[in-house]
Design a protein around this motif. Structure first.
Motif, PDB file in Angstrom:
ATOM      1  N   LYS A  41      -4.602   3.847   4.726  1.00 29.64           N
ATOM      2  CA  LYS A  41      -3.179   3.524   4.859  1.00 29.64           C
ATOM      3  C   LYS A  41      -2.633   3.074   3.503  1.00 29.64           C
ATOM      4  CE  LYS A  41      -0.024   1.135   8.036  1.00 29.64           C
ATOM      5  NZ  LYS A  41       0.088   0.136   9.128  1.00 29.64           N
ATOM      6  N   ILE A  42      -2.166   4.037   2.710  1.00 27.13           N
ATOM      7  CA  ILE A  42      -1.583   3.754   1.400  1.00 27.13           C
ATOM      8  C   ILE A  42      -0.126   4.184   1.431  1.00 27.13           C
ATOM      9  CG2 ILE A  42      -1.657   4.228  -1.077  1.00 27.13           C
ATOM     10  CD1 ILE A  42      -4.602   4.873  -0.815  1.00 27.13           C
ATOM     11  N   GLY A  43       0.753   3.339   0.909  1.00 28.13           N
ATOM     12  CA  GLY A  43       2.175   3.686   0.921  1.00 28.13           C
ATOM     13  C   GLY A  43       2.943   2.990  -0.187  1.00 28.13           C
ATOM     14  N   LYS A  44       4.201   3.369  -0.295  1.00 26.24           N
ATOM     15  CA  LYS A  44       5.089   2.791  -1.309  1.00 26.24           C
ATOM     16  C   LYS A  44       6.016   1.765  -0.663  1.00 26.24           C
ATOM     17  CE  LYS A  44       6.513   6.937  -2.634  1.00 26.24           C
ATOM     18  NZ  LYS A  44       7.172   8.013  -3.402  1.00 26.24           N
ATOM     19  N   GLU A  45       6.291   0.724  -1.429  1.00 23.80           N
ATOM     20  CA  GLU A  45       7.145  -0.354  -0.929  1.00 23.80           C
ATOM     21  C   GLU A  45       7.906  -0.958  -2.099  1.00 23.80           C
ATOM     22  OE1 GLU A  45       6.454  -4.710   1.063  1.00 23.80           O
ATOM     23  OE2 GLU A  45       5.148  -3.062   1.756  1.00 23.80           O
ATOM     24  N   ASN A  46       9.214  -0.730  -2.131  1.00 28.35           N
ATOM     25  CA  ASN A  46      10.071  -1.266  -3.199  1.00 28.35           C
ATOM     26  C   ASN A  46       9.569  -0.878  -4.588  1.00 28.35           C
ATOM     27  OD1 ASN A  46      11.721  -2.618  -1.281  1.00 28.35           O
ATOM     28  ND2 ASN A  46      10.285  -4.341  -1.234  1.00 28.35           N
ATOM     29  N   GLY A  47       9.116   0.361  -4.718  1.00 27.41           N
ATOM     30  CA  GLY A  47       8.688   0.872  -6.008  1.00 27.41           C
ATOM     31  C   GLY A  47       7.244   0.599  -6.357  1.00 27.41           C
ATOM     32  N   GLN A  92     -25.940  18.893  -8.569  1.00 26.63           N
ATOM     33  CA  GLN A  92     -24.774  18.572  -9.401  1.00 26.63           C
ATOM     34  C   GLN A  92     -23.518  18.989  -8.651  1.00 26.63           C
ATOM     35  OE1 GLN A  92     -25.915  20.621 -13.144  1.00 26.63           O
ATOM     36  NE2 GLN A  92     -25.786  18.611 -14.112  1.00 26.63           N
ATOM     37  N   TYR A  93     -22.724  18.007  -8.278  1.00 21.21           N
ATOM     38  CA  TYR A  93     -21.487  18.260  -7.543  1.00 21.21           C
ATOM     39  C   TYR A  93     -20.294  17.890  -8.425  1.00 21.21           C
ATOM     40  CZ  TYR A  93     -24.922  17.734  -3.711  1.00 21.21           C
ATOM     41  OH  TYR A  93     -26.015  17.826  -2.893  1.00 21.21           O
ATOM     42  N   ALA A  94     -19.114  18.139  -7.915  1.00 19.60           N
ATOM     43  CA  ALA A  94     -17.892  17.798  -8.663  1.00 19.60           C
ATOM     44  C   ALA A  94     -16.765  17.480  -7.684  1.00 19.60           C
ATOM     45  CB  ALA A  94     -17.479  18.943  -9.587  1.00 19.60           C
ATOM     46  N   MET A  95     -15.795  16.755  -8.175  1.00 19.55           N
ATOM     47  CA  MET A  95     -14.594  16.447  -7.415  1.00 19.55           C
ATOM     48  C   MET A  95     -13.378  16.643  -8.300  1.00 19.55           C
ATOM     49  SD  MET A  95     -13.163  12.855  -5.942  1.00 19.55           S
ATOM     50  CE  MET A  95     -12.182  12.672  -7.435  1.00 19.55           C
ATOM     51  N   VAL A  96     -12.364  17.310  -7.804  1.00 19.69           N
ATOM     52  CA  VAL A  96     -11.112  17.455  -8.534  1.00 19.69           C
ATOM     53  C   VAL A  96     -10.246  16.245  -8.204  1.00 19.69           C
ATOM     54  CG1 VAL A  96      -9.056  18.867  -8.922  1.00 19.69           C
ATOM     55  CG2 VAL A  96     -11.269  19.968  -8.467  1.00 19.69           C
ATOM     56  N   GLY A  97      -9.944  15.437  -9.215  1.00 15.76           N
ATOM     57  CA  GLY A  97      -9.219  14.189  -9.002  1.00 15.76           C
ATOM     58  C   GLY A  97      -7.775  14.257  -9.469  1.00 15.76           C
ATOM     59  N   TYR A  98      -6.908  13.586  -8.724  1.00 14.29           N
ATOM     60  CA  TYR A  98      -5.474  13.515  -9.033  1.00 14.29           C
ATOM     61  C   TYR A  98      -5.055  12.050  -9.111  1.00 14.29           C
ATOM     62  CZ  TYR A  98      -5.302  18.435  -7.556  1.00 14.29           C
ATOM     63  OH  TYR A  98      -5.513  19.791  -7.436  1.00 14.29           O
ATOM     64  N   PRO A  99      -4.093  11.708  -9.989  1.00 14.11           N
ATOM     65  CA  PRO A  99      -3.597  10.329 -10.022  1.00 14.11           C
ATOM     66  C   PRO A  99      -2.956   9.961  -8.678  1.00 14.11           C
ATOM     67  CG  PRO A  99      -2.862  11.566 -11.948  1.00 14.11           C
ATOM     68  CD  PRO A  99      -3.442  12.555 -11.008  1.00 14.11           C
ATOM     69  N   LEU A 100      -3.291   8.801  -8.160  1.00 10.18           N
ATOM     70  CA  LEU A 100      -2.788   8.364  -6.855  1.00 10.18           C
ATOM     71  C   LEU A 100      -1.267   8.469  -6.752  1.00 10.18           C
ATOM     72  CD1 LEU A 100      -2.996   6.943  -4.091  1.00 10.18           C
ATOM     73  CD2 LEU A 100      -3.013   4.758  -5.331  1.00 10.18           C
ATOM     74  N   LYS A 101      -0.552   8.067  -7.789  1.00 13.05           N
ATOM     75  CA  LYS A 101       0.910   8.032  -7.736  1.00 13.05           C
ATOM     76  C   LYS A 101       1.528   9.406  -7.517  1.00 13.05           C
ATOM     77  CE  LYS A 101       1.151   8.163 -12.811  1.00 13.05           C
ATOM     78  NZ  LYS A 101       1.503   7.395 -14.033  1.00 13.05           N
ATOM     79  N   ASN A 102       0.760  10.463  -7.832  1.00 15.89           N
ATOM     80  CA  ASN A 102       1.284  11.821  -7.661  1.00 15.89           C
ATOM     81  C   ASN A 102       0.933  12.427  -6.303  1.00 15.89           C
ATOM     82  OD1 ASN A 102       2.261  11.681 -10.264  1.00 15.89           O
ATOM     83  ND2 ASN A 102       0.557  12.814 -11.160  1.00 15.89           N
ATOM     84  N   THR A 103       0.343  11.625  -5.430  1.00 14.68           N
ATOM     85  CA  THR A 103      -0.146  12.181  -4.163  1.00 14.68           C
ATOM     86  C   THR A 103       0.444  11.487  -2.936  1.00 14.68           C
ATOM     87  OG1 THR A 103      -2.068  10.706  -3.881  1.00 14.68           O
ATOM     88  CG2 THR A 103      -2.347  12.634  -5.330  1.00 14.68           C
ATOM     89  N   LEU A 104       1.501  10.720  -3.111  1.00 14.40           N
ATOM     90  CA  LEU A 104       2.057   9.947  -2.000  1.00 14.40           C
ATOM     91  C   LEU A 104       3.208  10.680  -1.316  1.00 14.40           C
ATOM     92  CD1 LEU A 104       2.064   6.432  -3.699  1.00 14.40           C
ATOM     93  CD2 LEU A 104       0.308   7.420  -2.229  1.00 14.40           C
ATOM     94  N   SER A 105       3.501  10.253  -0.103  1.00  8.87           N
ATOM     95  CA  SER A 105       4.640  10.784   0.636  1.00  8.87           C
ATOM     96  C   SER A 105       5.777   9.762   0.615  1.00  8.87           C
ATOM     97  CB  SER A 105       4.247  11.075   2.090  1.00  8.87           C
ATOM     98  OG  SER A 105       5.387  11.401   2.868  1.00  8.87           O
ATOM     99  N   LYS A 149      -2.182  -6.656   2.446  1.00 11.68           N
ATOM    100  CA  LYS A 149      -1.863  -5.520   1.586  1.00 11.68           C
ATOM    101  C   LYS A 149      -2.300  -5.841   0.162  1.00 11.68           C
ATOM    102  CE  LYS A 149       2.995  -6.802   0.718  1.00 11.68           C
ATOM    103  NZ  LYS A 149       4.405  -6.352   0.846  1.00 11.68           N
ATOM    104  N   THR A 150      -2.779  -4.805  -0.543  1.00 14.07           N
ATOM    105  CA  THR A 150      -3.285  -4.949  -1.904  1.00 14.07           C
ATOM    106  C   THR A 150      -2.586  -3.944  -2.804  1.00 14.07           C
ATOM    107  OG1 THR A 150      -5.460  -5.627  -1.078  1.00 14.07           O
ATOM    108  CG2 THR A 150      -5.331  -4.893  -3.369  1.00 14.07           C
ATOM    109  N   ARG A 151      -2.071  -4.417  -3.921  1.00 10.99           N
ATOM    110  CA  ARG A 151      -1.331  -3.543  -4.838  1.00 10.99           C
ATOM    111  C   ARG A 151      -2.289  -2.669  -5.639  1.00 10.99           C
ATOM    112  NH1 ARG A 151       3.036  -6.353  -8.594  1.00 10.99           N
ATOM    113  NH2 ARG A 151       4.034  -6.520  -6.547  1.00 10.99           N
ATOM    114  N   LEU A 152      -1.886  -1.427  -5.854  1.00 10.82           N
ATOM    115  CA  LEU A 152      -2.610  -0.482  -6.681  1.00 10.82           C
ATOM    116  C   LEU A 152      -1.729  -0.055  -7.842  1.00 10.82           C
ATOM    117  CD1 LEU A 152      -4.074   1.690  -3.784  1.00 10.82           C
ATOM    118  CD2 LEU A 152      -5.340   0.053  -5.188  1.00 10.82           C
ATOM    119  N   SER A 153      -2.341   0.359  -8.951  1.00 11.96           N
ATOM    120  CA  SER A 153      -1.548   0.724 -10.131  1.00 11.96           C
ATOM    121  C   SER A 153      -0.880   2.086  -9.976  1.00 11.96           C
ATOM    122  CB  SER A 153      -2.459   0.747 -11.375  1.00 11.96           C
ATOM    123  OG  SER A 153      -3.339   1.865 -11.338  1.00 11.96           O
ATOM    124  N   GLY A 154      -1.502   2.959  -9.203  1.00 11.70           N
ATOM    125  CA  GLY A 154      -1.002   4.329  -9.083  1.00 11.70           C
ATOM    126  C   GLY A 154      -1.711   5.300 -10.006  1.00 11.70           C
TER     127      GLY A 154
END
Length: 300
Positions: free
Chosen positions: A183-189, A144-157, A199-204
């Motif tokens: 390679k994940i990044g922000k572009e025009n919001g 039994q393992y676990a992972m601590v997950g964070y919303p993607l939108k809160n982890t970008l530079s 490139k493929t859009r993600l919800s964040g």
């Protein structure tokens, strides 16, 4: 037996331009590692294992040993390019080691208890360590393992792209699938992951792995088998890397283990680029002013 914290600190910080593992960010020159270890000790962890490179071992140990002596047991293991099974060879021209899965394997001979694994340059927050410790106490099963997950939108530079393991969970919060996006990044919001010209859009809102996982020692066998297969197939490539996320994903899909995704409200921030540093310093200052951390973290 108290659990162990395994810290991946062997990266050279090519995008950052230096050893960000030891960069001074807190009011008394503390690094992110200092805060990670401090939070782990508070949560109940009893040992810290550092994966580092021999080239900066002396500087690293001379910095952290005086701070941690008497507070927590410490071990140091080394990730080097040539530290691979004898049946494989390093291809001419390869410069970097073989990724996070390879780094994690360096610790297999010194960890014999449940453990959490983290990046040296990510600030995960006190709640994350407490959640990991509770999971270990409540789930003794070896698989039994676990992972601590964070919303993607809160982890970008704000200053460039990042690599993230994008996760899919079932209705009970167990991990079903994890895809490494390098390679994940922000572009025009908006948020995108890039693959060549596409490139493929993600919800964040997608939960992502920030390399904070909880494992049992049984995982090292899966990891070694996976690394040997990787080396057989891709070991002569100059830049291919073996991620422990990938091994965890394969272990889950094969039915050998389960992984609970622990969602957390803990504050995450990290350093990928030098431009990230002022934001991290400001975040630590705010947490200190709120009394979450003392102004002098290791004061006797």
């Amino acid at each position: 037996m108290k659990p162990t914290l395994l810290i991946l600190a062997a990266g050279m910080g090519s995008r950052y331009g230096g050893l960000k593992q030891m960069d001074e960010l807190g009011p008394k020159g503390e690094s992110i590692i200092d805060y990670s270890v401090y939070d782990a000790i508070r949560a109940g962890f009893g040992k810290v294992v550092f994966v580092i490179r021999s080239s900066f071992a002396e500087a690293f140990e001379s910095r952290f040993e005086p701070r941690l002596k008497g507070k927590v047991e410490t071990e140091y293991v080394f990730q080097e390019l040539e530290n691979i099974p004898a049946e494989f060879t390093v291809p001419e021209g390869r410069e970097k080691p073989w990724g996070t899965g390879h780094a994690m394997l360096m610790a297999k001979d010194v960890i014999h208890e449940p453990f959490a694994i983290i990046n040296a340059d990510d600030f995960y927050g006190r709640e994350a360590y407490e959640s990991a410790f509770r999971f270990i106490q409540q789930h003794p099963d070896a698989n039994q393992y676990a992972m601590v997950g964070y919303p993607l939108k809160n982890t970008l530079s704000d200053y460039g792209t990042v690599s993230r393991g994008v996760c899919e969970t079932d209705n009970e919060g167990y991990l079903k699938d994890i895809t490494e996006r390098t390679k994940i990044g922000k572009e025009n919001g908006d948020i995108f992951f890039y693959e060549g010209e596409n490139k493929t859009r993600l919800s964040g809102n997608e939960p992502v792995s920030m390399n904070f996982w909880v494992f049992k020692p049984s995982f090292f066998d899966h990891l070694q088998n996976g690394f040997n297969k990787f080396m057989s197939e891709k070991g002569q490539e100059l830049k291919s890397e073996y991620y422990f996320n990938t091994c965890a994903d394969q272990t889950i899909k094969s039915g050998l283990a389960t992984t609970k995704v622990i969602t957390t409200n803990a504050q995450w921030f990290g350093i990928t680029y030098k431009e990230d540093k002022p934001k991290v310093q400001n975040s630590i200052q705010q947490l200190t002013q709120q009394g979450i951390y003392p102004a002098d973290l290791w004061r006797p």
